[in-house]
Scaffold this motif. Sequence first.
Motif, PDB file in Angstrom:
ATOM      1  N   TYR A  18      23.565 -30.159 111.482  1.00 12.81           N
ATOM      2  CA  TYR A  18      24.967 -30.507 111.280  1.00 12.81           C
ATOM      3  C   TYR A  18      25.817 -29.306 111.680  1.00 12.81           C
ATOM      4  CZ  TYR A  18      24.301 -28.021 106.834  1.00 12.81           C
ATOM      5  OH  TYR A  18      23.985 -27.087 105.883  1.00 12.81           O
ATOM      6  N   ALA A  19      27.053 -29.587 112.076  1.00 14.76           N
ATOM      7  CA  ALA A  19      27.986 -28.546 112.487  1.00 14.76           C
ATOM      8  C   ALA A  19      29.391 -29.038 112.199  1.00 14.76           C
ATOM      9  CB  ALA A  19      27.817 -28.215 113.972  1.00 14.76           C
ATOM     10  N   PHE A  20      30.261 -28.126 111.784  1.00 17.57           N
ATOM     11  CA  PHE A  20      31.630 -28.502 111.454  1.00 17.57           C
ATOM     12  C   PHE A  20      32.496 -27.250 111.484  1.00 17.57           C
ATOM     13  CE2 PHE A  20      29.176 -27.769 107.639  1.00 17.57           C
ATOM     14  CZ  PHE A  20      29.965 -26.907 106.881  1.00 17.57           C
ATOM     15  N   GLY A  21      33.812 -27.450 111.533  1.00 19.84           N
ATOM     16  CA  GLY A  21      34.737 -26.339 111.547  1.00 19.84           C
ATOM     17  C   GLY A  21      34.877 -25.725 110.169  1.00 19.84           C
ATOM     18  N   CYS A  22      34.804 -24.389 110.102  1.00 16.69           N
ATOM     19  CA  CYS A  22      34.986 -23.638 108.853  1.00 16.69           C
ATOM     20  C   CYS A  22      36.191 -22.720 109.015  1.00 16.69           C
ATOM     21  CB  CYS A  22      33.744 -22.828 108.505  1.00 16.69           C
ATOM     22  SG  CYS A  22      32.375 -23.790 107.845  1.00 16.69           S
ATOM     23  N   GLY A  23      37.346 -23.282 109.271  1.00 13.73           N
ATOM     24  CA  GLY A  23      38.522 -22.459 109.485  1.00 13.73           C
ATOM     25  C   GLY A  23      38.460 -21.798 110.842  1.00 13.73           C
ATOM     26  N   VAL A  24      38.359 -20.463 110.858  1.00 10.29           N
ATOM     27  CA  VAL A  24      38.378 -19.728 112.123  1.00 10.29           C
ATOM     28  C   VAL A  24      36.989 -19.572 112.718  1.00 10.29           C
ATOM     29  CG1 VAL A  24      40.465 -18.478 111.467  1.00 10.29           C
ATOM     30  CG2 VAL A  24      38.236 -17.496 110.934  1.00 10.29           C
ATOM     31  N   ARG A  45      28.219 -14.878 114.238  1.00  7.72           N
ATOM     32  CA  ARG A  45      28.983 -13.836 113.551  1.00  7.72           C
ATOM     33  C   ARG A  45      28.199 -13.301 112.350  1.00  7.72           C
ATOM     34  NH1 ARG A  45      34.632 -14.047 114.017  1.00  7.72           N
ATOM     35  NH2 ARG A  45      35.220 -14.254 116.210  1.00  7.72           N
ATOM     36  N   TRP A  46      27.692 -14.223 111.500  1.00  6.54           N
ATOM     37  CA  TRP A  46      26.939 -13.830 110.315  1.00  6.54           C
ATOM     38  C   TRP A  46      26.248 -15.052 109.748  1.00  6.54           C
ATOM     39  CZ3 TRP A  46      28.975 -15.686 105.476  1.00  6.54           C
ATOM     40  CH2 TRP A  46      30.255 -16.232 105.558  1.00  6.54           C
ATOM     41  N   ARG A  47      25.412 -14.850 108.734  1.00  8.48           N
ATOM     42  CA  ARG A  47      24.692 -15.937 108.069  1.00  8.48           C
ATOM     43  C   ARG A  47      25.088 -15.974 106.600  1.00  8.48           C
ATOM     44  NH1 ARG A  47      19.994 -17.708 110.912  1.00  8.48           N
ATOM     45  NH2 ARG A  47      19.214 -18.560 108.959  1.00  8.48           N
ATOM     46  N   ALA A  48      25.272 -17.181 106.086  1.00  3.92           N
ATOM     47  CA  ALA A  48      25.664 -17.356 104.684  1.00  3.92           C
ATOM     48  C   ALA A  48      24.417 -17.496 103.825  1.00  3.92           C
ATOM     49  CB  ALA A  48      26.575 -18.569 104.539  1.00  3.92           C
ATOM     50  N   ASP A  49      23.664 -16.412 103.688  1.00  2.00           N
ATOM     51  CA  ASP A  49      22.403 -16.470 102.948  1.00  2.00           C
ATOM     52  C   ASP A  49      22.613 -16.626 101.442  1.00  2.00           C
ATOM     53  OD1 ASP A  49      20.882 -16.236 105.242  1.00  2.00           O
ATOM     54  OD2 ASP A  49      20.950 -14.045 105.187  1.00  2.00           O
ATOM     55  N   ASP A  50      23.686 -16.037 100.912  1.00  3.30           N
ATOM     56  CA  ASP A  50      23.877 -16.024  99.464  1.00  3.30           C
ATOM     57  C   ASP A  50      24.937 -16.994  98.979  1.00  3.30           C
ATOM     58  OD1 ASP A  50      22.011 -13.945  99.227  1.00  3.30           O
ATOM     59  OD2 ASP A  50      23.551 -12.450  99.697  1.00  3.30           O
ATOM     60  N   PRO A  74      37.238 -23.221 103.651  1.00  2.00           N
ATOM     61  CA  PRO A  74      38.212 -22.403 104.370  1.00  2.00           C
ATOM     62  C   PRO A  74      39.524 -22.295 103.603  1.00  2.00           C
ATOM     63  CG  PRO A  74      37.244 -24.083 105.801  1.00  2.00           C
ATOM     64  CD  PRO A  74      36.861 -24.433 104.408  1.00  2.00           C
ATOM     65  N   VAL A  75      40.078 -21.088 103.545  1.00  2.00           N
ATOM     66  CA  VAL A  75      41.402 -20.823 102.986  1.00  2.00           C
ATOM     67  C   VAL A  75      42.065 -19.815 103.913  1.00  2.00           C
ATOM     68  CG1 VAL A  75      42.749 -20.056 101.012  1.00  2.00           C
ATOM     69  CG2 VAL A  75      40.572 -21.218 100.635  1.00  2.00           C
ATOM     70  N   GLY A  76      42.844 -20.295 104.883  1.00  2.00           N
ATOM     71  CA  GLY A  76      43.433 -19.400 105.874  1.00  2.00           C
ATOM     72  C   GLY A  76      42.339 -18.749 106.697  1.00  2.00           C
ATOM     73  N   ASP A  77      42.412 -17.413 106.836  1.00  2.00           N
ATOM     74  CA  ASP A  77      41.361 -16.696 107.556  1.00  2.00           C
ATOM     75  C   ASP A  77      40.297 -16.166 106.617  1.00  2.00           C
ATOM     76  OD1 ASP A  77      42.862 -14.794 106.310  1.00  2.00           O
ATOM     77  OD2 ASP A  77      43.128 -13.501 108.055  1.00  2.00           O
ATOM     78  N   ARG A  78      40.233 -16.737 105.424  1.00  2.00           N
ATOM     79  CA  ARG A  78      39.209 -16.399 104.441  1.00  2.00           C
ATOM     80  C   ARG A  78      38.329 -17.613 104.195  1.00  2.00           C
ATOM     81  NH1 ARG A  78      41.223 -11.784 105.162  1.00  2.00           N
ATOM     82  NH2 ARG A  78      42.388 -10.620 103.597  1.00  2.00           N
ATOM     83  N   LEU A  79      37.195 -17.384 103.530  1.00  2.00           N
ATOM     84  CA  LEU A  79      36.335 -18.468 103.056  1.00  2.00           C
ATOM     85  C   LEU A  79      36.146 -18.284 101.557  1.00  2.00           C
ATOM     86  CD1 LEU A  79      33.554 -18.629 105.804  1.00  2.00           C
ATOM     87  CD2 LEU A  79      35.292 -20.358 105.347  1.00  2.00           C
ATOM     88  N   LEU A  80      36.416 -19.342 100.818  1.00  6.11           N
ATOM     89  CA  LEU A  80      36.120 -19.348  99.394  1.00  6.11           C
ATOM     90  C   LEU A  80      34.658 -19.735  99.233  1.00  6.11           C
ATOM     91  CD1 LEU A  80      37.021 -19.175  96.428  1.00  6.11           C
ATOM     92  CD2 LEU A  80      37.619 -21.597  96.570  1.00  6.11           C
ATOM     93  N   ALA A  81      33.863 -18.825  98.727  1.00  5.74           N
ATOM     94  CA  ALA A  81      32.424 -19.029  98.618  1.00  5.74           C
ATOM     95  C   ALA A  81      32.027 -19.051  97.158  1.00  5.74           C
ATOM     96  CB  ALA A  81      31.664 -17.928  99.355  1.00  5.74           C
ATOM     97  N   ALA A  82      30.966 -19.780  96.856  1.00  5.47           N
ATOM     98  CA  ALA A  82      30.458 -19.872  95.492  1.00  5.47           C
ATOM     99  C   ALA A  82      28.947 -19.749  95.511  1.00  5.47           C
ATOM    100  CB  ALA A  82      30.874 -21.192  94.835  1.00  5.47           C
ATOM    101  N   ALA A 117      36.251 -14.526 106.913  1.00  4.97           N
ATOM    102  CA  ALA A 117      35.533 -15.555 107.675  1.00  4.97           C
ATOM    103  C   ALA A 117      34.886 -15.008 108.931  1.00  4.97           C
ATOM    104  CB  ALA A 117      36.489 -16.693 108.026  1.00  4.97           C
ATOM    105  N   ALA A 118      35.480 -14.009 109.548  1.00 11.03           N
ATOM    106  CA  ALA A 118      34.946 -13.498 110.808  1.00 11.03           C
ATOM    107  C   ALA A 118      33.701 -12.656 110.621  1.00 11.03           C
ATOM    108  CB  ALA A 118      36.022 -12.683 111.529  1.00 11.03           C
ATOM    109  N   THR A 119      33.559 -11.994 109.465  1.00 10.63           N
ATOM    110  CA  THR A 119      32.448 -11.057 109.269  1.00 10.63           C
ATOM    111  C   THR A 119      31.549 -11.404 108.097  1.00 10.63           C
ATOM    112  OG1 THR A 119      33.757  -9.602 107.841  1.00 10.63           O
ATOM    113  CG2 THR A 119      33.875  -9.214 110.217  1.00 10.63           C
ATOM    114  N   GLY A 120      32.020 -12.239 107.167  1.00 11.64           N
ATOM    115  CA  GLY A 120      31.259 -12.511 105.952  1.00 11.64           C
ATOM    116  C   GLY A 120      31.391 -11.431 104.902  1.00 11.64           C
ATOM    117  N   ARG A 121      32.219 -10.433 105.155  1.00 14.47           N
ATOM    118  CA  ARG A 121      32.373  -9.320 104.218  1.00 14.47           C
ATOM    119  C   ARG A 121      33.149  -9.782 102.985  1.00 14.47           C
ATOM    120  NH1 ARG A 121      36.513  -5.937 103.386  1.00 14.47           N
ATOM    121  NH2 ARG A 121      37.584  -6.798 105.218  1.00 14.47           N
TER     122      ARG A 121
END
Length: 427
Positions: free
Chosen positions: A283-289, A310-315, A321-329, A344-348
């Motif tokens: 599956y693939a979808f847009g996550c903001g930027v 760019r990076w992997r969401a391992d954790d 998406p929230v603007g150029d950020r990602l709200l993660a849980a 969102a660009a780096t996962g930092r």
Amino acid sequence: MTVIDLGERRDVPPPVDPGPGRAVRRWVPALFALLCLAVLTAAAPRAAPPPGAVIPARPDADVVVAGDLLLVVDRTGPGVAPGPGPAPRVAAHQLPLGRPLWQLPLTGLVSPFPVVRVGDVVVLGMPEEPAGPQVVGLAAADGAVRWRVDGQLDGATPAGNLLVWGSAGAGPGAPVLRSVDAASGAVRWTRRLPPGALRWSTRDGRVTLLTVLDGGRLELRDPDSGDVLHAAALPAAAGPPEVLGVTDDLVLVSEGPGVLSAYDTAALRRRWSVPRGPSARPYAFGCGVVICVGDGGRLRLLDPATGSARWRADDWPLLTPVGDRLLAAGYPRGGAAEHVLLDAATGRPVRELGRWQLGDLAPWEDRAILHRRQRDGRVLVARLDERGDGIRVLAALHGVVGACGAYGPLVLCRREGGAYGVWELPG
């Protein structure tokens, strides 16, 4: 009466002016205490909830928002149709005050079901009608039935036309997509399409682009006219191609096993092609930027311009998406979700937010609204700012069980006993 004159004391000096410095020093502790109190008061959420409305509902009822109407869907409520047993019904209330407008008995009602508001018409998709799936148009003012057609409701276009999927008398194995006028129910156009060949992109609740994959041919169609805007032949592959997702400017296609390609929506030119994992159901979808891709391993975040990772969401299994950020849980300690804002660009990680809940009264519109229960029983409702830099508490609600959802400036929460509360919160 005898008056004794004690005379005038001359040995006691007059009081000495303490001077401004000593007076200020004497008031420093009190001023400091007042300052601390002011800071704490400003930082604390408001104690009194904002004015709101209470809308009656049974504990098992659901709600759907359609423009300025709140539809309460009661599947086991008191019978409102002839017969001894209970009948499902839908009741409409005017927002934001919750004034009851009308109620309508419905057969075969399941919830949630698709609802679209187009002008003065509320369109309901009824997938479990005894005669088969149907779409019904109701007058928003009084609930009167204006029209009814067979099929499944797939959404509305920017011009306010409805997309309805079904056989439409074409016979078994020949599904068609129809455009239906929301005011009258009249069919505007019909396109015969292979099953599972259709994907669409949405913006502001409206279908903006139809993506059709017919064999090895990829088409982009205007959702209001059904006309082909662009078409391209996909390269031959070992397996059948599949459209995985559509963003504002990309069509994401699995071109056989192991290949993910992106085509721009401006002219259907291939922008990039990258290897993907071995999953049989990618599956693939847009996550903001960025682009989120799940293909058998952890979620990968790709650059939409080049397809590079760019990076992997391992954790973080949940990303919003929230603007150029990602709200993660995530659940680092196995309890409630710990939320954090990521670049969102780096996962930092940008900021840790603590334990909050996203809106769990689905479907909801505003995903930047969070809530959590306090030890004193109140539920705090908060909003992420537009840049995703932090949280601002909007209200502290009493008597709420915690099921909340946001619809523009309105927040709905389930109250104790089953009713719904509606509050118009500050922006």
